[in-house]
Design an enzyme around this catalytic site. Structure first.
Site, PDB file in Angstrom:
ATOM      1  N   LYS A   1       1.911   2.212  -5.030  1.00  0.00           N
ATOM      2  CA  LYS A   1       2.471   1.666  -6.276  1.00  0.00           C
ATOM      3  C   LYS A   1       1.555   1.940  -7.465  1.00  0.00           C
ATOM      4  O   LYS A   1       2.020   2.264  -8.553  1.00  0.00           O
ATOM      5  CB  LYS A   1       2.688   0.143  -6.139  1.00  0.00           C
ATOM      6  CG  LYS A   1       3.667  -0.244  -5.038  1.00  0.00           C
ATOM      7  CD  LYS A   1       3.774  -1.740  -4.879  1.00  0.00           C
ATOM      8  CE  LYS A   1       2.525  -2.399  -4.328  1.00  0.00           C
ATOM      9  NZ  LYS A   1       2.152  -2.039  -2.950  1.00  0.00           N
ATOM     10  N   GLY A   2       0.225   1.800  -7.224  1.00  0.00           N
ATOM     11  CA  GLY A   2      -0.733   1.994  -8.321  1.00  0.00           C
ATOM     12  C   GLY A   2      -0.573   3.372  -8.944  1.00  0.00           C
ATOM     13  O   GLY A   2      -0.512   3.515 -10.169  1.00  0.00           O
TER      14      GLY A   2
ATOM     15  N   ASP B   1       0.802  -1.224   0.000  1.00  0.00           N
ATOM     16  CA  ASP B   1       0.000   0.000   0.000  1.00  0.00           C
ATOM     17  C   ASP B   1       0.837   1.277   0.000  1.00  0.00           C
ATOM     18  O   ASP B   1       0.422   2.310   0.534  1.00  0.00           O
ATOM     19  CB  ASP B   1      -0.962   0.030   1.212  1.00  0.00           C
ATOM     20  CG  ASP B   1      -1.904  -1.155   1.219  1.00  0.00           C
ATOM     21  OD1 ASP B   1      -2.278  -1.616   0.128  1.00  0.00           O
ATOM     22  OD2 ASP B   1      -2.264  -1.614   2.324  1.00  0.00           O
ATOM     23  N   GLU B   2       2.002   1.211  -0.618  1.00  0.00           N
ATOM     24  CA  GLU B   2       2.902   2.376  -0.624  1.00  0.00           C
ATOM     25  C   GLU B   2       2.465   3.439  -1.623  1.00  0.00           C
ATOM     26  O   GLU B   2       3.000   4.560  -1.628  1.00  0.00           O
ATOM     27  CB  GLU B   2       4.331   1.938  -0.974  1.00  0.00           C
ATOM     28  CG  GLU B   2       4.984   0.964   0.000  1.00  0.00           C
ATOM     29  CD  GLU B   2       4.719  -0.497  -0.355  1.00  0.00           C
ATOM     30  OE1 GLU B   2       3.846  -0.761  -1.217  1.00  0.00           O
ATOM     31  OE2 GLU B   2       5.381  -1.373   0.226  1.00  0.00           O
TER      32      GLU B   2
ATOM     33  N   ASP C   1       2.362  14.814   1.828  1.00  0.00           N
ATOM     34  CA  ASP C   1       1.339  15.780   2.242  1.00  0.00           C
ATOM     35  C   ASP C   1       0.691  15.397   3.576  1.00  0.00           C
ATOM     36  O   ASP C   1       0.282  16.256   4.356  1.00  0.00           O
ATOM     37  CB  ASP C   1       0.246  15.879   1.160  1.00  0.00           C
ATOM     38  CG  ASP C   1      -0.315  14.500   0.779  1.00  0.00           C
ATOM     39  OD1 ASP C   1       0.482  13.622   0.394  1.00  0.00           O
ATOM     40  OD2 ASP C   1      -1.545  14.297   0.882  1.00  0.00           O
TER      41      ASP C   1
ATOM     42  N   HIS D   1      -4.656  -1.747  -5.780  1.00  0.00           N
ATOM     43  CA  HIS D   1      -3.892  -0.602  -6.271  1.00  0.00           C
ATOM     44  C   HIS D   1      -4.865   0.484  -6.714  1.00  0.00           C
ATOM     45  O   HIS D   1      -5.660   0.270  -7.620  1.00  0.00           O
ATOM     46  CB  HIS D   1      -2.982  -1.032  -7.437  1.00  0.00           C
ATOM     47  CG  HIS D   1      -1.927  -2.021  -7.018  1.00  0.00           C
ATOM     48  ND1 HIS D   1      -0.997  -2.536  -7.881  1.00  0.00           N
ATOM     49  CD2 HIS D   1      -1.645  -2.571  -5.809  1.00  0.00           C
ATOM     50  CE1 HIS D   1      -0.195  -3.365  -7.219  1.00  0.00           C
ATOM     51  NE2 HIS D   1      -0.575  -3.404  -5.962  1.00  0.00           N
TER      52      HIS D   1
ATOM     53  N   THR E   1       3.234 -12.690   2.560  1.00  0.00           N
ATOM     54  CA  THR E   1       2.324 -13.264   1.580  1.00  0.00           C
ATOM     55  C   THR E   1       3.006 -14.478   0.932  1.00  0.00           C
ATOM     56  O   THR E   1       4.097 -14.873   1.350  1.00  0.00           O
ATOM     57  CB  THR E   1       1.878 -12.189   0.564  1.00  0.00           C
ATOM     58  OG1 THR E   1       0.871 -12.762  -0.280  1.00  0.00           O
ATOM     59  CG2 THR E   1       3.037 -11.695  -0.300  1.00  0.00           C
TER      60      THR E   1
ATOM     61  N   THR F   1      -5.640 -11.606   3.602  1.00  0.00           N
ATOM     62  CA  THR F   1      -6.771 -10.944   2.950  1.00  0.00           C
ATOM     63  C   THR F   1      -7.902 -11.939   2.677  1.00  0.00           C
ATOM     64  O   THR F   1      -8.941 -11.553   2.170  1.00  0.00           O
ATOM     65  CB  THR F   1      -6.329 -10.322   1.615  1.00  0.00           C
ATOM     66  OG1 THR F   1      -5.783 -11.374   0.799  1.00  0.00           O
ATOM     67  CG2 THR F   1      -5.281  -9.243   1.825  1.00  0.00           C
TER      68      THR F   1
ATOM     69  N   GLY G   1      -0.226  13.855  -3.183  1.00  0.00           N
ATOM     70  CA  GLY G   1      -1.671  13.653  -3.280  1.00  0.00           C
ATOM     71  C   GLY G   1      -1.937  12.519  -4.243  1.00  0.00           C
ATOM     72  O   GLY G   1      -1.031  12.084  -4.961  1.00  0.00           O
TER      73      GLY G   1
HETATM   74  P1  GDP Z   1      -0.708   0.399  -3.542  1.00  0.00           P
HETATM   75  O1  GDP Z   1      -1.316  -0.879  -3.066  1.00  0.00           O
HETATM   76  O2  GDP Z   1       0.753   0.463  -3.265  1.00  0.00           O
HETATM   77  O3  GDP Z   1      -1.032   0.712  -4.967  1.00  0.00           O
HETATM   78  O4  GDP Z   1      -1.372   1.543  -2.652  1.00  0.00           O
HETATM   79  P2  GDP Z   1      -2.939   1.696  -2.329  1.00  0.00           P
HETATM   80  O5  GDP Z   1      -3.617   2.144  -3.559  1.00  0.00           O
HETATM   81  O6  GDP Z   1      -3.465   0.483  -1.652  1.00  0.00           O
HETATM   82  O7  GDP Z   1      -2.902   2.813  -1.219  1.00  0.00           O
HETATM   83  C1  GDP Z   1      -2.366   4.076  -1.466  1.00  0.00           C
HETATM   84  C2  GDP Z   1      -3.473   5.146  -1.255  1.00  0.00           C
HETATM   85  O8  GDP Z   1      -2.885   6.414  -1.171  1.00  0.00           O
HETATM   86  C3  GDP Z   1      -4.451   5.229  -2.400  1.00  0.00           C
HETATM   87  O9  GDP Z   1      -5.708   5.572  -1.885  1.00  0.00           O
HETATM   88  C4  GDP Z   1      -3.900   6.365  -3.260  1.00  0.00           C
HETATM   89  O10 GDP Z   1      -4.899   7.018  -4.011  1.00  0.00           O
HETATM   90  C5  GDP Z   1      -3.345   7.272  -2.205  1.00  0.00           C
HETATM   91  N1  GDP Z   1      -2.164   8.063  -2.558  1.00  0.00           N
HETATM   92  C6  GDP Z   1      -1.126   7.747  -3.391  1.00  0.00           C
HETATM   93  N2  GDP Z   1      -0.172   8.692  -3.332  1.00  0.00           N
HETATM   94  C7  GDP Z   1      -0.602   9.630  -2.449  1.00  0.00           C
HETATM   95  C8  GDP Z   1      -0.038  10.828  -1.926  1.00  0.00           C
HETATM   96  O11 GDP Z   1       1.080  11.234  -2.250  1.00  0.00           O
HETATM   97  N3  GDP Z   1      -0.777  11.508  -1.001  1.00  0.00           N
HETATM   98  C9  GDP Z   1      -2.002  11.095  -0.591  1.00  0.00           C
HETATM   99  N4  GDP Z   1      -2.642  11.818   0.299  1.00  0.00           N
HETATM  100  N5  GDP Z   1      -2.565   9.956  -1.066  1.00  0.00           N
HETATM  101  C10 GDP Z   1      -1.865   9.230  -1.968  1.00  0.00           C
HETATM  102  P1  IMO Z   2      -0.818  -4.131  -2.258  1.00  0.00           P
HETATM  103  O1  IMO Z   2      -0.379  -4.655  -3.595  1.00  0.00           O
HETATM  104  C1  IMO Z   2      -0.955  -4.554   2.074  1.00  0.00           C
HETATM  105  C2  IMO Z   2      -0.769  -8.636   3.667  1.00  0.00           C
HETATM  106  C3  IMO Z   2      -2.042  -9.078   4.352  1.00  0.00           C
HETATM  107  C4  IMO Z   2      -1.465 -10.047   5.360  1.00  0.00           C
HETATM  108  C5  IMO Z   2      -0.340 -10.709   4.591  1.00  0.00           C
HETATM  109  C6  IMO Z   2      -0.720 -12.047   3.963  1.00  0.00           C
HETATM  110  O2  IMO Z   2      -2.124  -3.458  -2.280  1.00  0.00           O
HETATM  111  O3  IMO Z   2       0.263  -3.316  -1.637  1.00  0.00           O
HETATM  112  P2  IMO Z   2      -2.283 -12.748   1.931  1.00  0.00           P
HETATM  113  O4  IMO Z   2      -3.731 -12.505   1.687  1.00  0.00           O
HETATM  114  O5  IMO Z   2      -1.395 -12.207   0.868  1.00  0.00           O
HETATM  115  O6  IMO Z   2      -1.962 -14.171   2.263  1.00  0.00           O
HETATM  116  O7  IMO Z   2      -1.955 -11.924   3.284  1.00  0.00           O
HETATM  117  O8  IMO Z   2       0.032  -9.804   3.573  1.00  0.00           O
HETATM  118  N1  IMO Z   2      -0.956  -8.126   2.289  1.00  0.00           N
HETATM  119  C7  IMO Z   2      -0.976  -6.828   1.961  1.00  0.00           C
HETATM  120  N2  IMO Z   2      -0.920  -5.726   2.733  1.00  0.00           N
HETATM  121  N3  IMO Z   2      -1.017  -4.425   0.734  1.00  0.00           N
HETATM  122  C8  IMO Z   2      -1.056  -5.519  -0.041  1.00  0.00           C
HETATM  123  O9  IMO Z   2      -1.034  -5.466  -1.387  1.00  0.00           O
HETATM  124  C9  IMO Z   2      -1.057  -6.797   0.565  1.00  0.00           C
HETATM  125  N4  IMO Z   2      -1.101  -8.063   0.102  1.00  0.00           N
HETATM  126  C10 IMO Z   2      -1.023  -8.869   1.168  1.00  0.00           C
HETATM  127  O10 IMO Z   2      -2.707  -8.001   4.954  1.00  0.00           O
HETATM  128  O11 IMO Z   2      -0.894  -9.352   6.426  1.00  0.00           O
HETATM  129 MG    MG Z   3      -2.848  -1.583  -1.835  1.00  0.00          MG
END
Ligand code: GDP
Ligand code: IMO
Ligand code: MG
Length: 461
Positions: free
Chosen positions: A34-35, A31-32, A369, A59, A275, A160, A451
């Site tokens: 990446k998307g 959830d960094e 931000d 993502h 995972t 998950t 953002g």
């Molecule tokens: P991913 O799994 O690595 O793709 O990340 P996620 O989509 O699960 O979670 C990142 C969240 O942060 C999403 O809701 C994005 O829309 C949001 N996001 C991404 N970059 C930024 C940023 O620089 N600032 C803020 N406030 N939100 C962001």
């Molecule tokens: P994205 O691509 C955050 C975590 C789960 C759990 C562990 C194992 O959005 O960054 P699993 O269902 O894979 O067997 O769960 O890994 N986990 C994630 N946490 N973002 C993800 O993907 C994750 N994919 C798995 O919460 O702790």
């Molecule tokens: Mg994510």
């Protein structure tokens, strides 16, 4: 530092290098952002390829105010005309793919670029049942380590429940495992399912399978269900290794989209709280058939703080007002499960390890931000474990659960950053924060995100 208003095209201008491949990987526990970064970089590539994970990923991409949540479909799908490839290393829930395709079509997204490896393993309904039942059992047997509690190597993972672990386990188990191409071959499919169910039925009954889920382990019902979804996806299923090498031979460029994160990697993460796949850049080779040596740019994505979903150690975790503030400002709730994410200060020790493991050539820093408004911001630059100081990461869950973070405090800023368009226009303390991170990590921070929108990005490559 180049400024990006319409970042997609700016990114192309700055960085298009035909036939150069790039990768985007997560440097933390997922959830960094990446998307968002993949979406930006996709503009300069011909194909976007997922190589690991499955529908555990979530993502989010925001384009012109519309939010798209992608789980299995590569984030590059939002660019018409580009190939969006699901590689052989992904475990594919085909019914989720259909759901996602239909969801995107309802938003007028052209999904004709989607291609799925014929060798990708299928996540079947019984994998999801097994995932959930195992988690419930582990939770019942060890409530002290229930999700979110400090973990010392036992208890549930907090998965998950998307069937990821059981599907990868069956891939290694081999007999009875189903791959995408098998969805198109009635006899082979039935034979495999029959073999698999011979094991799964007693296993799932032992785990507490209910009558309501009986259809998921009925051979006839399951075979028909699989054939029907196979028929729907048939036009998309092909040998993606040949496809990708064909593209490379034509000088086309490929962007690899990592799912999950380095600290969730099955080998290099905080095992067993990980995972089931290779999330890191080396996963590209096994997960697509394209040798990692073809990837010249590896962008590691990290938040300006740390989050984690599910169980397992997280040395900088906070459970106070600061955590609450960051969680609410950063909308830190899972894209896939909606679970509140655990939140803490930036763990630079862990992130530097991830830079090393991935061979990251640059970093994308997101969510800067979100940190506005704190007097002081802490970052973890070492751990103390049993009285000893560590300036390197310890990827062992039991040891890491004892780690006390050694924090360095940096002055915060009050200004809203969401409209800042270049790094040198950041408030002094925000700029110093980024400079501090860059120096510690030893790789250039090439993207700073303030953002979710494409335009809320500063790029220097
Ligand atoms: P991913 O799994 O690595 O793709 O990340 P996620 O989509 O699960 O979670 C990142 C969240 O942060 C999403 O809701 C994005 O829309 C949001 N996001 C991404 N970059 C930024 C940023 O620089 N600032 C803020 N406030 N939100 C962001
Ligand atoms: P994205 O691509 C955050 C975590 C789960 C759990 C562990 C194992 O959005 O960054 P699993 O269902 O894979 O067997 O769960 O890994 N986990 C994630 N946490 N973002 C993800 O993907 C994750 N994919 C798995 O919460 O702790
Ligand atoms: Mg994510």
């Amino acid at each position: 530092m180049t400024t990006s208003h319409a970042s997609a095209s700016t990114f192309s201008d700055v960085s298009a290098r035909k036939s150069a491949c790039s990768a985007v990987v997560g440097l933390q526990w997922g959830d960094e952002g990446k998307g968002k970064i993949v979406d930006l970089m996709a503009a300069a590539h011909d194909a976007v390829v997922r190589y690991n994970g499955g529908a555990n990923a979530g993502h989010s991409v925001v384009v012109s105010g519309s939010r798209y949540s992608l789980h299995l479909i590569p984030s590059g799908i939002l660019y018409p005309g580009k190939a969006a490839v699901i590689g052989n290393g992904v475990v594919v829930d085909p019914w989720k793919v259909v759901e996602e395709v239909d969801g995107l079509a309802a938003k007028d997204v052209d999904t004709r670029g989607l291609i799925i490896s014929d060798r990708a393993h299928v996540v079947l309904p019984y994998h999801k049942l097994e995932d959930g039942l195992r988690e419930d059992l582990l939770n019942r047997s060890n409530p002290a380590t229930a999700e979110g509690a400090p973990s010392t190597g036992s208890g549930n993972i907090g998965t998950t429940r998307r069937g990821i672990g059981p599907a990868y386990a069956d891939k290694c188990q081999r007999a009875g495992a189903v791959r995408m191409r098998d969805l198109l071959r009635r006899d082979a499919l039935r034979e495999r399912l029959s073999l698999s169910l011979a094991v799964k039925k007693p296993l799932l009954s032992g785990l507490g399978l209910t009558d309501a889920a009986a259809a998921d382990v009925d051979l006839n019902a399951l075979t028909d269900k699989c054939l029907a979804v196979g028929q729907r996806l048939a036009p998309m299923i092909q040998d993606t290794t040949q496809l990708l090498h064909g593209m490379l031979a034509q000088g086309k460029s490929i962007l690899f989209e990592g799912a999950n994160g380095t600290l969730l990697d099955v080998d290099h993460g905080t095992y067993p709280y990980v995972t089931g796949s290779s999330c890191i850049s080396s996963g590209i080779g096994t997960g697509t058939g394209v040798p990692t040596t073809r990837v010249s740019r590896i962008i590691g994505v990290m938040k300006a703080y740390t989050t984690r979903v599910g169980s397992g150690p997280m040395p900088t975790e906070l459970n106070d007002d600061t955590a609450h503030r960051i969680r609410e400002r950063g909308r830190e709730y899972g894209t896939t499960t909606g679970r509140p994410r655990r939140v803490g200060w930036l763990d630079l020790v862990a992130t530097k390890y991830s830079v090393m493991i991935n061979g990251a050539t640059g970093v994308a820093l997101t969510m800067l931000d979100v940190l506005a408004g704190f007097d002081q911001i802490s970052v973890c630059t070492a751990y103390e474990i049993d009285g000893k100081t560590y300036d390197y990461f310890v990827p062992d869950a039991i040891e890491l659960s004892k780690a006390k973070p050694v924090l360095t405090s940096l002055p915060g800023w009050t200004q809203d950053l969401s409209t800042v368009t270049s790094r040198d226009r950041l408030p002094d303390n925000a700029r110093k924060y980024v400079d501090f991170l860059e120096k510690y990590l030893g790789v250039p921070i090439q993207i700073v995100s303030v953002g979710p929108g494409r335009e809320q990005t500063m790029i220097a490559m």
